[in-house]
Scaffold this motif. Sequence first.
Motif, mmCIF file in Angstrom:
data_model
loop_
_atom_site.group_PDB
_atom_site.id
_atom_site.type_symbol
_atom_site.label_atom_id
_atom_site.label_comp_id
_atom_site.label_asym_id
_atom_site.label_seq_id
_atom_site.Cartn_x
_atom_site.Cartn_y
_atom_site.Cartn_z
ATOM 1 N N ALA A 61 0.728 -1.190 0.014
ATOM 2 C CA ALA A 61 -0.132 0.129 -0.094
ATOM 3 C C ALA A 61 0.615 1.222 0.030
ATOM 4 C CB ALA A 61 -0.755 -0.024 1.192
ATOM 5 N N GLU A 67 -5.421 3.175 3.390
ATOM 6 C CA GLU A 67 -6.000 1.911 3.133
ATOM 7 C C GLU A 67 -6.601 1.035 4.162
ATOM 8 O OE1 GLU A 67 -4.880 -1.988 -0.021
ATOM 9 O OE2 GLU A 67 -3.944 -0.051 -0.112
ATOM 10 N N THR A 68 -5.916 1.212 5.148
ATOM 11 C CA THR A 68 -6.540 0.567 6.351
ATOM 12 C C THR A 68 -7.808 1.053 6.626
ATOM 13 O OG1 THR A 68 -4.294 0.219 7.253
ATOM 14 C CG2 THR A 68 -5.849 0.189 8.781
ATOM 15 N N ARG A 70 -9.863 2.498 4.908
ATOM 16 C CA ARG A 70 -10.931 2.612 3.693
ATOM 17 C C ARG A 70 -11.342 1.070 3.622
ATOM 18 N NH1 ARG A 70 -8.325 4.268 -1.943
ATOM 19 N NH2 ARG A 70 -8.539 6.437 -1.073
ATOM 20 N N HIS A 71 -10.616 0.046 3.941
ATOM 21 C CA HIS A 71 -11.187 -1.243 3.814
ATOM 22 C C HIS A 71 -11.138 -2.022 5.037
ATOM 23 C CE1 HIS A 71 -10.781 -0.801 -0.548
ATOM 24 N NE2 HIS A 71 -9.322 -0.363 -0.475
ATOM 25 N N TYR A 72 -10.516 -1.592 5.891
ATOM 26 C CA TYR A 72 -10.406 -2.579 7.139
ATOM 27 C C TYR A 72 -10.605 -1.932 8.295
ATOM 28 C CZ TYR A 72 -7.844 -5.262 3.816
ATOM 29 O OH TYR A 72 -7.341 -5.720 2.447
ATOM 30 N N TRP A 73 -11.389 -0.846 8.396
ATOM 31 C CA TRP A 73 -11.568 0.019 9.744
ATOM 32 C C TRP A 73 -12.524 -0.658 10.766
ATOM 33 C CZ3 TRP A 73 -16.814 0.756 10.915
ATOM 34 C CH2 TRP A 73 -17.872 0.288 9.907
ATOM 35 N N LYS A 74 -13.475 -1.618 10.272
ATOM 36 C CA LYS A 74 -13.969 -2.497 11.205
ATOM 37 C C LYS A 74 -13.167 -3.501 11.907
ATOM 38 C CE LYS A 74 -18.472 -3.217 8.638
ATOM 39 N NZ LYS A 74 -19.354 -4.055 7.966
ATOM 40 N N ASN A 75 -11.918 -3.932 11.254
ATOM 41 C CA ASN A 75 -10.919 -4.661 11.944
ATOM 42 C C ASN A 75 -10.103 -3.809 12.957
ATOM 43 O OD1 ASN A 75 -11.770 -6.002 9.700
ATOM 44 N ND2 ASN A 75 -9.872 -7.101 9.681
ATOM 45 N N PHE A 195 -5.377 -8.470 9.749
ATOM 46 C CA PHE A 195 -4.898 -7.558 8.697
ATOM 47 C C PHE A 195 -4.158 -8.374 7.882
ATOM 48 C CE2 PHE A 195 -5.570 -4.851 12.372
ATOM 49 C CZ PHE A 195 -6.532 -3.933 12.027
ATOM 50 N N TYR A 263 -6.284 -14.132 4.827
ATOM 51 C CA TYR A 263 -5.913 -13.494 3.466
ATOM 52 C C TYR A 263 -5.383 -14.354 2.397
ATOM 53 C CZ TYR A 263 -7.817 -9.760 6.405
ATOM 54 O OH TYR A 263 -8.221 -8.984 7.529
#
Length: 277
Positions: A61, A67-68, A70-75, A195, A263
């Motif tokens: 990235a 990017e964190t 945008r795609h992994y905020w729930k995590n 992640f 992943y």
Amino acid sequence: MLGTFSFTFISSLTTDAQFLAWGWRVPFLFSAVLIALALWIRNGIEETPAFKQQKESGELAKIPVVETFRHYWKNVFHLIGMKLGDGMFNVFSMSFILVYATTHLGYSRETALTAVTIGCATMIISIPLVGYLSDFIGRKIIYISSLVAFLIIAIPYFTIIPKGTVPFYFMQVIVLGIVWGAIFSTQGTIFSELFPAKVRYTGLSFGYQVSAALAGFGPMIWTPMLDKFGPSPMAFGGLMMAGCALSLILSFFVPDTRKMSKYDDSIIPIENKKISI
């Protein structure tokens, strides 16, 4: 352990006034040695196979923070909630316990510092043993079991520590050295597995530090609680149980990645073979 012992040592050489005026600063100055040691260790550690693979293919990235979230905020928020319960217990049993034990339970500062040192010394044994065990039975089961243990001993911990020096030391060994040691030994891995490699460092660091900062506000809550309730096992134990219950619920939704990565871009060693999943 050495850090806590250094406070005990400085405390034994100074009066109360000297310790509060300048003595407590001395261990922090010596911690510069640990910074140098940490940098030396970090420079000697290789990157993971998954990270190397992405670096070679140019898939890292460009702006990991963006990017964190945008795609992994729930995590990220998942991690914060999972860390909060044990984080509160850790801040209390390793830090605020010094105020709690000396001001409200009548222990000397040396006794309180020794109790913390003994708990930290126990972690030298528990962390590598439990970490090794987690490779066989999985990190998730250890993490959940440890949070359940926290729920069970929360009120007994606050009930027993006023009973005398030996019970105080014993409970510090259980809470700090064994139960929290078990959680801490698996935390770095179980959190990082939330992640993918390209944002793993960012997601792990941000979530962990935010949760640690929130737990760090604990003394601002516990101080007025002491003024209102005194060293009440129900008040303090109940608060700890609430935090651990939140972490426990979120822990059930973490995938067990002991044998297979969540992943696709990870390289997982299975039966001594490198297999690209």
